[in-house]
Scaffold this active site. Structure first.
Site, PDB file in Angstrom:
ATOM      1  N   ARG A 182     -68.926  91.523  16.158  1.00 48.45           N
ATOM      2  CA  ARG A 182     -67.764  90.859  16.751  1.00 48.45           C
ATOM      3  C   ARG A 182     -68.102  90.410  18.166  1.00 48.45           C
ATOM      4  O   ARG A 182     -68.846  91.094  18.876  1.00 48.45           O
ATOM      5  CB  ARG A 182     -66.557  91.802  16.805  1.00 48.45           C
ATOM      6  CG  ARG A 182     -66.030  92.177  15.444  1.00 48.45           C
ATOM      7  CD  ARG A 182     -64.936  93.234  15.512  1.00 48.45           C
ATOM      8  NE  ARG A 182     -64.490  93.534  14.170  1.00 48.45           N
ATOM      9  CZ  ARG A 182     -63.538  92.862  13.526  1.00 48.45           C
ATOM     10  NH1 ARG A 182     -62.897  91.883  14.143  1.00 48.45           N
ATOM     11  NH2 ARG A 182     -63.210  93.169  12.291  1.00 48.45           N
ATOM     12  N   ILE A 183     -67.534  89.286  18.574  1.00 51.29           N
ATOM     13  CA  ILE A 183     -67.677  88.826  19.953  1.00 51.29           C
ATOM     14  C   ILE A 183     -66.604  89.503  20.795  1.00 51.29           C
ATOM     15  O   ILE A 183     -65.420  89.473  20.453  1.00 51.29           O
ATOM     16  CB  ILE A 183     -67.541  87.290  20.033  1.00 51.29           C
ATOM     17  CG1 ILE A 183     -68.681  86.626  19.261  1.00 51.29           C
ATOM     18  CG2 ILE A 183     -67.556  86.827  21.487  1.00 51.29           C
ATOM     19  CD1 ILE A 183     -68.587  85.119  19.189  1.00 51.29           C
ATOM     20  N   ASN A 231     -76.677  93.885  24.633  1.00 47.26           N
ATOM     21  CA  ASN A 231     -76.795  93.527  23.223  1.00 47.26           C
ATOM     22  C   ASN A 231     -78.266  93.293  22.886  1.00 47.26           C
ATOM     23  O   ASN A 231     -79.045  92.873  23.734  1.00 47.26           O
ATOM     24  CB  ASN A 231     -75.992  92.252  22.938  1.00 47.26           C
ATOM     25  CG  ASN A 231     -76.044  91.852  21.471  1.00 47.26           C
ATOM     26  OD1 ASN A 231     -75.821  92.681  20.589  1.00 47.26           O
ATOM     27  ND2 ASN A 231     -76.322  90.583  21.197  1.00 47.26           N
ATOM     28  N   GLY A 247     -77.215 100.978  11.550  1.00 47.17           N
ATOM     29  CA  GLY A 247     -77.461 101.662  12.821  1.00 47.17           C
ATOM     30  C   GLY A 247     -78.908 102.029  13.088  1.00 47.17           C
ATOM     31  O   GLY A 247     -79.168 103.068  13.693  1.00 47.17           O
ATOM     32  N   HIS A 259     -80.593  91.069  20.245  1.00 49.92           N
ATOM     33  CA  HIS A 259     -80.473  89.910  19.357  1.00 49.92           C
ATOM     34  C   HIS A 259     -81.849  89.584  18.770  1.00 49.92           C
ATOM     35  O   HIS A 259     -82.845  89.560  19.504  1.00 49.92           O
ATOM     36  CB  HIS A 259     -79.939  88.695  20.135  1.00 49.92           C
ATOM     37  CG  HIS A 259     -79.743  87.487  19.291  1.00 49.92           C
ATOM     38  ND1 HIS A 259     -78.720  87.393  18.372  1.00 49.92           N
ATOM     39  CD2 HIS A 259     -80.443  86.325  19.195  1.00 49.92           C
ATOM     40  CE1 HIS A 259     -78.804  86.219  17.760  1.00 49.92           C
ATOM     41  NE2 HIS A 259     -79.833  85.561  18.235  1.00 49.92           N
TER      42      HIS A 259
END
Length: 202
Positions: free
Chosen positions: A93-94, A109, A13, A111
């Site tokens: 998870r998707i 999101n 996190g 990335h």
């Protein structure tokens, strides 16, 4: 009116911490991290949430017979905390179509690559193996594909000849901690306008 932020995590996190810090400092205005949800019981991000008095929820995927049932449980928690925007900060998870549709253009999101290059897992390793000279990170809205939604912000990071996966990951992560809160700030200020694949900053 307060923007209620929910954050999904699966691990330590560190991006969650950057969001919390920027909410508490006022950089992200009129916002509150109302709940942190993890699919891993021992995710350190849940401890970070509790350290800041934020609701920390573990939802165990193993007790649900399908992905749909797991996501229904997730939706119940998001609704309980009146979620306005959902952040994926290392959530592994998707998300399925029901959840994406419920929060259309309200799921972000982060990335660790310059999308659309190097989607999926181990993006930094992919970048090194390909031999790129520049990598970086991307904040994007989430759609039903893998790392394929409209791009909000990107930040480039040079790839050094001496880089390992760990050293490149560390430098990219430092930039993630800057652009993820910046993207949430723009959202909180109502400055993101999505038109097809393009996100215009007002």
């Amino acid at each position: 009116m307060t923007l209620n932020i929910a954050v999904l995590i699966s691990g330590r996190g560190s991006n969650l911490q950057s969001i919390i810090d920027n909410v508490e400092s006022g950089y992200i205005p009129n916002a509150c991290v109302s709940v942190v949800i993890s699919d891993k019981r021992d995710a350190y991000g849940l401890v970070r949430a509790m350290n800041h008095g934020i609701n920390a929820v573990f939802i165990d995927p193993a007790v649900y017979e399908s992905k749909k049932h797991f996501e229904n449980a997730l939706l119940e928690v998001l609704e309980k905390f009146s979620t306005d925007v959902l952040l994926l900060a290392g959530f592994m998870r998707i998300l399925g179509s029901n959840l994406i549709k419920a929060y259309n253009n309200r799921v972000m999101n982060i990335h660790p690559a310059l999308l659309p290059s190097f989607k999926g897992l181990h993006a930094q390793k992919q970048a090194l193996e390909y031999g790129v000279k520049i990598s970086g990170c991307t904040v994007h809205f989430v759609d039903e594909g893998m790392d394929s939604g409209p791009i909000i912000l990107q930040k480039s990071v040079p790839v050094l000849d001496s880089d390992t996966e760990d050293s490149l990951s560390e430098r990219i992560l430092a930039q993630e901690h800057i652009i993820f809160p910046e993207a949430v700030k723009l959202f909180a200020e109502g400055r993101l306008d999505v038109k097809g694949r393009r996100v215009h900053i007002l």
